[in-house]
Write a protein that holds these residues in place. Structure first.
Motif, short mmCIF file in Angstrom:
data_model
loop_
_atom_site.label_atom_id
_atom_site.label_comp_id
_atom_site.label_asym_id
_atom_site.label_seq_id
_atom_site.Cartn_x
_atom_site.Cartn_y
_atom_site.Cartn_z
N LEU A 107 -23.23 -12.83 -24.43
CA LEU A 107 -24.55 -13.18 -23.93
C LEU A 107 -25.65 -12.47 -24.70
O LEU A 107 -26.62 -13.09 -25.15
N ALA A 108 -25.51 -11.15 -24.88
CA ALA A 108 -26.53 -10.39 -25.60
C ALA A 108 -26.57 -10.76 -27.08
O ALA A 108 -27.64 -10.80 -27.69
N GLY A 109 -25.40 -11.03 -27.68
CA GLY A 109 -25.37 -11.43 -29.08
C GLY A 109 -26.09 -12.75 -29.32
O GLY A 109 -26.85 -12.89 -30.29
N ALA A 110 -25.85 -13.73 -28.44
CA ALA A 110 -26.56 -15.00 -28.56
C ALA A 110 -28.06 -14.81 -28.36
O ALA A 110 -28.88 -15.41 -29.07
N ALA A 111 -28.44 -13.95 -27.40
CA ALA A 111 -29.86 -13.72 -27.14
C ALA A 111 -30.55 -13.05 -28.32
O ALA A 111 -31.66 -13.44 -28.71
N ILE A 112 -29.91 -12.04 -28.93
CA ILE A 112 -30.55 -11.35 -30.05
C ILE A 112 -30.59 -12.24 -31.28
O ILE A 112 -31.53 -12.16 -32.09
N LEU A 113 -29.59 -13.11 -31.46
CA LEU A 113 -29.61 -14.03 -32.60
C LEU A 113 -30.78 -15.00 -32.48
O LEU A 113 -31.52 -15.23 -33.45
N VAL A 114 -30.95 -15.59 -31.30
CA VAL A 114 -32.09 -16.48 -31.07
C VAL A 114 -33.39 -15.73 -31.22
O VAL A 114 -34.37 -16.23 -31.80
N SER A 115 -33.43 -14.49 -30.73
CA SER A 115 -34.66 -13.69 -30.81
C SER A 115 -35.04 -13.39 -32.26
O SER A 115 -36.22 -13.46 -32.62
N ILE A 205 -20.71 -23.11 -24.82
CA ILE A 205 -22.07 -23.16 -25.37
C ILE A 205 -23.06 -23.63 -24.31
O ILE A 205 -24.16 -23.09 -24.17
N GLY A 206 -22.66 -24.64 -23.53
CA GLY A 206 -23.55 -25.13 -22.48
C GLY A 206 -23.86 -24.09 -21.43
O GLY A 206 -25.00 -23.95 -20.98
N HIS A 207 -22.84 -23.33 -21.04
CA HIS A 207 -23.04 -22.27 -20.04
C HIS A 207 -23.81 -21.09 -20.62
O HIS A 207 -24.49 -20.37 -19.88
N LEU A 208 -23.70 -20.88 -21.92
CA LEU A 208 -24.33 -19.72 -22.56
C LEU A 208 -25.81 -19.96 -22.83
O LEU A 208 -26.60 -19.01 -22.86
N ALA A 209 -26.21 -21.21 -23.02
CA ALA A 209 -27.56 -21.52 -23.50
C ALA A 209 -28.65 -21.00 -22.57
O ALA A 209 -29.56 -20.28 -23.00
N ALA A 210 -28.58 -21.36 -21.29
CA ALA A 210 -29.67 -21.01 -20.37
C ALA A 210 -29.83 -19.50 -20.18
O ALA A 210 -30.94 -18.98 -20.35
N PRO A 211 -28.77 -18.75 -19.83
CA PRO A 211 -28.98 -17.30 -19.67
C PRO A 211 -29.38 -16.61 -20.97
O PRO A 211 -30.15 -15.65 -20.95
#
Length: 341
Positions: A107-115, A205-211
């Motif tokens: 979750l944090a890895g996806a968030a920092i990548l998008v950030s 991916i679908g479950h990960l996108a929103a959070p």
């Protein structure tokens, strides 16, 4: 050992080990200073009334010994890879963390990548188009991202996109009834790709996108504003003016002369932001029922599960130490002046 980089790494690793010992001491002391009775929290008020049960429970968990001796026992266990046994799940804390840490890392890895992609990109655009309409719009959006409370945004996003519009899937990491992929890294997206489970990958991916997007909004706003300031500062340097005076293309000036020095302070902010994302996912994980470290830490704290609380504190502290080490190494990769110093 003549290599400056090797000497630097050895010094930083030794320092990190000393800091890790300090982290264990701080987490142990603060955890034992928390008001409340772990016996009552785990056994209930009826069992607390029986002195024999209380004495046996304290002896089983080492709580009948002096605090210095308890701390030495804790350190001895850490040296053998033993973080203790959870008083709630009755499993080794290391096993519980092995299940929850990968979920939070994903979750944090996806968030920092998008950030990083959006925040740095928006910041560069805002700096290059200073005082224009796009600059003002991006600055307002970044201010909104920083100002909106993450827990409120998580509740609104879950209600609107799942409950009302039914665009995003529900809670959890994959759809109910779907078998998780064979565990290699613990990250469902990566493990699904490695095993060729495309249906699981799509669901993950679908479950990960929103959070991940909710968690990334604050960091996007922070990186946008910080990158804009860093790029504007570099754009005013003499060597950038000289590069433009030579007639170099704008793309060359941007990537070769502007971005590299501008990214040095941005890396610091990104590293600290990633650590904050790892340790601050409690509310987002609670809203989206994401089985990560945040959920585990919350349940452990509310039940006074002392070994689990100390295990979470140690993991978060080690994560910050590793991130700081990586950031320092990246300094030398990006800016040669840091390597010389």
């Amino acid at each position: 050992m003549r290599s400056p980089l090797a000497r630097f790494l050895v010094r930083r690793i030794l320092t990190a080990l000393l800091l890790a010992v300090g982290i264990t001491l701080i987490t142990f002391v603060l955890t034992n200073l928390v008001p409340g009775d772990p016996v009552a929290a785990n056994l209930g008020q009826r069992a607390v009334g029986d002195p024999a049960i209380v004495a046996q429970w304290r002896a089983d968990h080492g709580l009948d010994r002096p605090l210095p001796q308890q701390y030495l026992m804790h350190l001895e266990g850490l040296l053998h890879g033993d973080l203790g046994t959870s008083q709630q799940s009755h499993r080794p804390v290391l096993d519980d963390l092995a299940e929850s840490v990968p979920a939070t890392l994903e979750l944090a890895g996806a968030a920092i990548l998008v950030s990083l992609i959006l925040g740095v990109g928006f910041g560069v655009v805002a700096a290059l188009r200073r005082d224009r309409l796009s600059d003002h719009v991006l600055r307002v959006l970044s201010l909104i991202g920083i100002s909106v409370p993450t827990f409120w945004l998580a509740l609104v996003a879950f209600y609107v996109f799942f409950f009302r519009l039914q665009i995003t899937p529900g809670s959890g990491r994959i759809d109910p009834g779907m078998t998780p992929p064979p565990q290699v890294t613990g990250l469902y997206t990566v493990d699904a790709l490695l095993s060729g489970r495309w249906d699981v990958f799509s669901s993950a991916i679908g479950h990960l996108a929103a959070p991940a997007l909710v968690l990334a909004l604050y960091t996007i706003g922070l990186l946008t504003r910080f990158t804009r300031s860093a790029v504007l500062e570099v754009l005013g340097q003499d060597y950038v003016r000289a590069a433009r005076a030579k007639g170099l293309p704008g793309r060359v000036v941007l990537f070769r002369y502007v971005l590299r020095p501008a990214l040095v302070p941005v890396i610091t902010v990104a590293g600290l932001a990633f650590g904050s994302l790892l340790s601050g996912t409690v509310l987002v994980e609670a809203v989206f029922a994401w089985p990560g470290v945040g959920q585990y830490a919350y349940k452990s704290a509310t039940t006074l599960d002392l070994p689990a609380v100390m295990g979470v504190g140690l993991v978060v502290g080690v994560v910050y130490l590793v991130i700081n080490l990586v950031v320092d190494v990246l300094y030398g990769v990006i800016d040669p002046r840091v390597r010389v110093s």
